[in-house]
Design a protein around this motif. Structure first.
Motif, mmCIF file in Angstrom:
data_model
loop_
_atom_site.group_PDB
_atom_site.id
_atom_site.type_symbol
_atom_site.label_atom_id
_atom_site.label_comp_id
_atom_site.label_asym_id
_atom_site.label_seq_id
_atom_site.Cartn_x
_atom_site.Cartn_y
_atom_site.Cartn_z
ATOM 1 N N TYR A 415 -25.447 -8.639 38.455
ATOM 2 C CA TYR A 415 -24.787 -9.184 36.844
ATOM 3 C C TYR A 415 -23.607 -8.186 36.584
ATOM 4 O O TYR A 415 -23.023 -8.572 35.669
ATOM 5 N N GLU A 416 -23.199 -7.236 37.322
ATOM 6 C CA GLU A 416 -22.215 -6.380 36.990
ATOM 7 C C GLU A 416 -20.856 -6.862 37.463
ATOM 8 O O GLU A 416 -19.774 -6.359 37.170
ATOM 9 N N GLU A 448 -21.342 -17.391 40.133
ATOM 10 C CA GLU A 448 -22.380 -18.022 39.697
ATOM 11 C C GLU A 448 -23.652 -18.141 40.707
ATOM 12 O O GLU A 448 -24.675 -17.880 40.502
ATOM 13 N N ARG A 451 -25.360 -14.563 41.279
ATOM 14 C CA ARG A 451 -26.244 -14.344 40.157
ATOM 15 C C ARG A 451 -27.560 -15.274 39.930
ATOM 16 O O ARG A 451 -28.692 -14.946 39.711
ATOM 17 N N SER A 454 -29.638 -14.055 42.785
ATOM 18 C CA SER A 454 -30.556 -12.869 42.319
ATOM 19 C C SER A 454 -31.678 -12.981 41.528
ATOM 20 O O SER A 454 -32.747 -12.301 41.418
ATOM 21 N N LYS A 479 -22.817 -12.046 31.755
ATOM 22 C CA LYS A 479 -23.676 -11.464 32.503
ATOM 23 C C LYS A 479 -25.298 -11.500 32.288
ATOM 24 O O LYS A 479 -25.824 -11.424 33.113
ATOM 25 N N GLU A 480 -25.549 -11.745 31.068
ATOM 26 C CA GLU A 480 -26.977 -11.883 30.796
ATOM 27 C C GLU A 480 -27.470 -13.329 31.042
ATOM 28 O O GLU A 480 -28.567 -13.371 30.914
ATOM 29 N N PRO A 482 -26.704 -15.876 33.693
ATOM 30 C CA PRO A 482 -26.131 -16.224 34.996
ATOM 31 C C PRO A 482 -26.451 -17.833 35.204
ATOM 32 O O PRO A 482 -27.588 -18.384 34.538
#
Length: 489
Positions: A415-416, A448, A451, A454, A479-480, A482
């Protein structure tokens, strides 16, 4: 220069008596019966002492000496008075107008002693005044000198700092120029040297090495294969275990040549030694000198582990790339024989910090079998946290300080990641499959997908990217939140 004494009295015979009394002394005696003349004399000359009669027709002695005090504060003042004027004289003493009073008629011996004491008092006051003025003057000079000194020290410090920076930059430039020779000879050698330098620096951090040691080790890591510039490309492309003995000896000679090249740069003497011994084995089976154990410089042991790991992680044989876990498992087979176990453990801790913590907890669990019931699991976790806290102090060293030879890659979680970042290492899934190769520039679609993956099946957070994005940042996905799209990389 004789001190000057001024006597004032309205009776001429008393003034003559004063002159006779002190004719043999080293004093300049001046007499007058006029209060007005006294003020004129004091204004135009410097007198050590004035002796005045109290009762005079035009002006009392105390009043006159008050005027003298205004004109010449340093002059000592004495009143000659009869018994009836004692109270007035005492009041004048208390007010500071006169030094003391003497009575009429006087005793010549007593008067002479009082006059000499008054002259000594004047000399003492003058010397004290001179010393005070000298002290003030010297303090002022010292203050100016200190200010000038601070300015000069600051200027000199700035010059020295600038010179040191220039020397350091020139020194680092020399190292990078030599590294560029290897990269010009073989791009694979250059890329390999940069990756090994990054890994070497990270292992050194885990071992808690000093800044000077890190600099020397990183410099040696960047130049560790520089001696291979004399080898032909076809020899560089062949695996070492497939070389004939003559070719192996030719390859082994690269550590000797690398040492000689590094020795040409001042302050790289330590790095040159590390280059020479970076193929020594922990059991003494390596080359060129067959050193073993702690006979091998620690920096050489670190470079050897990083070098070997990078060859396995970036092999050109066409075989399926292995995950860091698989490579570490294979390297553990040579722990204590080829590799220093402590250095190999540091590499494991850098690459797999979560697994290292889990292993540490297992170890503590085994150690606590015979512990008393009061020993709780939280104590083990606190021990692990304490160890991580100690390691964080080492990791607080800035990247620029830790490695002055090459830029460090960044280690980020999914997410970073941001648009335009470039992968500095191959990215593997948890089952060892290659997701994205090194050098991939992350686009919107890839971000995308990573994320989304993940969230469904958390991938390793060991995602390494170059410190600077290739492209300017564009509108990126939050980031919050995805996007949940199928993985297509």
């Amino acid at each position: 220069m004789n001190p000057k004494i001024l006597f004032i009295d309205d009776e001429p015979h008393i003034l003559k008596a004063f002159a006779r009394l002190f004719r043999k002394d080293s004093f300049d005696i001046i007499t007058t019966s006029s209060p007005t003349e006294v003020c004129e004399l004091v204004q135009n000359d410097e007198f050590a002492l004035i002796v005045s009669d109290q009762r005079m027709p035009k002006l009392e002695g105390t009043k006159l000496l008050e005027q003298v005090r205004e004109l010449s504060p340093d002059t000592i003042r004495i009143i000659l008075t009869g018994y009836a004027d004692k109270e007035a004289a005492i009041e004048a003493i208390n007010q500071g107008s006169v030094y003391r009073f003497l009575t009429k008629p006087w005793d010549d011996h007593e008067l002479r002693n009082e006059i000499k004491r008054a002259i000594d008092e004047h000399r003492l006051r003058q010397e004290n005044k001179r010393l005070q003025e000298l002290t003030l003057s010297q303090n002022e000079e010292l203050r100016d000198l200190n200010q000038n000194l601070e300015t000069k020290v600051r200027e000199r410090t700035e010059k020295v700092t600038l010179l040191n920076q220039q020397l350091k930059q020139g020194f680092i430039g020399s190292i990078r120029a030599m590294a560029q020779l290897g990269e010009m000879h073989s791009s694979d050698l250059g890329e390999h040297a940069k990756r090994v330098t990054v890994t070497t620096g990270q292992i050194g951090k885990q071992l808690g090495l000093s800044m000077d040691d890190l600099f020397q080790i990183n410099s040696a890591a960047l130049l560790h294969d520089l001696g291979k510039i004399e080898l032909p490309e076809n020899l560089l492309a062949k695996p070492y275990n497939k070389l004939i003995p003559v070719e192996q000896r030719q390859v082994q000679n690269h550590v000797i040549l690398g040492e000689k090249i590094a020795q040409m740069v001042p302050s790289l003497e330590k790095a040159a030694v590390l280059i020479r011994h970076h193929h020594e084995h922990f059991n003494g089976s390596g080359y060129p000198d067959g050193l073993k154990g702690e006979e091998i410089p620690l920096g050489s042991r670190v470079i050897f582990v990083a070098d070997y790991y990078d060859h396995l992680a970036n092999n050109k044989s066409g075989a399926q790339p292995k995950s860091p876990e698989a490579i570490l498992d294979s390297m553990k087979e040579h722990s204590g024989t080829w590799f220093d176990p402590q250095v190999l453990s540091a590499l494991h801790k850098y690459l797999l910090p979560e697994e290292h913590e889990s292993a540490l907890l297992d170890y503590l669990n085994k150690q606590s079998v015979n512990d008393t019931p009061e020993v709780k699991q939280t104590n083990k976790k606190e021990t692990v946290q304490s160890i991580h806290s100690q390691n964080s102090e080492v990791e607080s060293v800035t990247e620029a300080e830790m490695d002055v030879t090459v830029e460090q890659d960044l280690r980020l979680r999914p997410y970073e990641l941001e648009l335009g970042m470039t992968l500095s290492r191959d990215l593997f899934s948890n089952n060892g499959g290659l997701l994205l190769p090194r050098g991939t520039v992350l686009g919107q679609r890839q971000l995308e997908n990573l994320r989304s993956l993940s969230l469904a099946n958390p991938i390793s957070d060991r995602i390494f990217v170059n410190p600077q994005p290739v492209e300017e940042k564009k509108n990126t996905t939050s980031k919050e939140t995805p996007q949940k799209t199928p993985l297509q990389v």
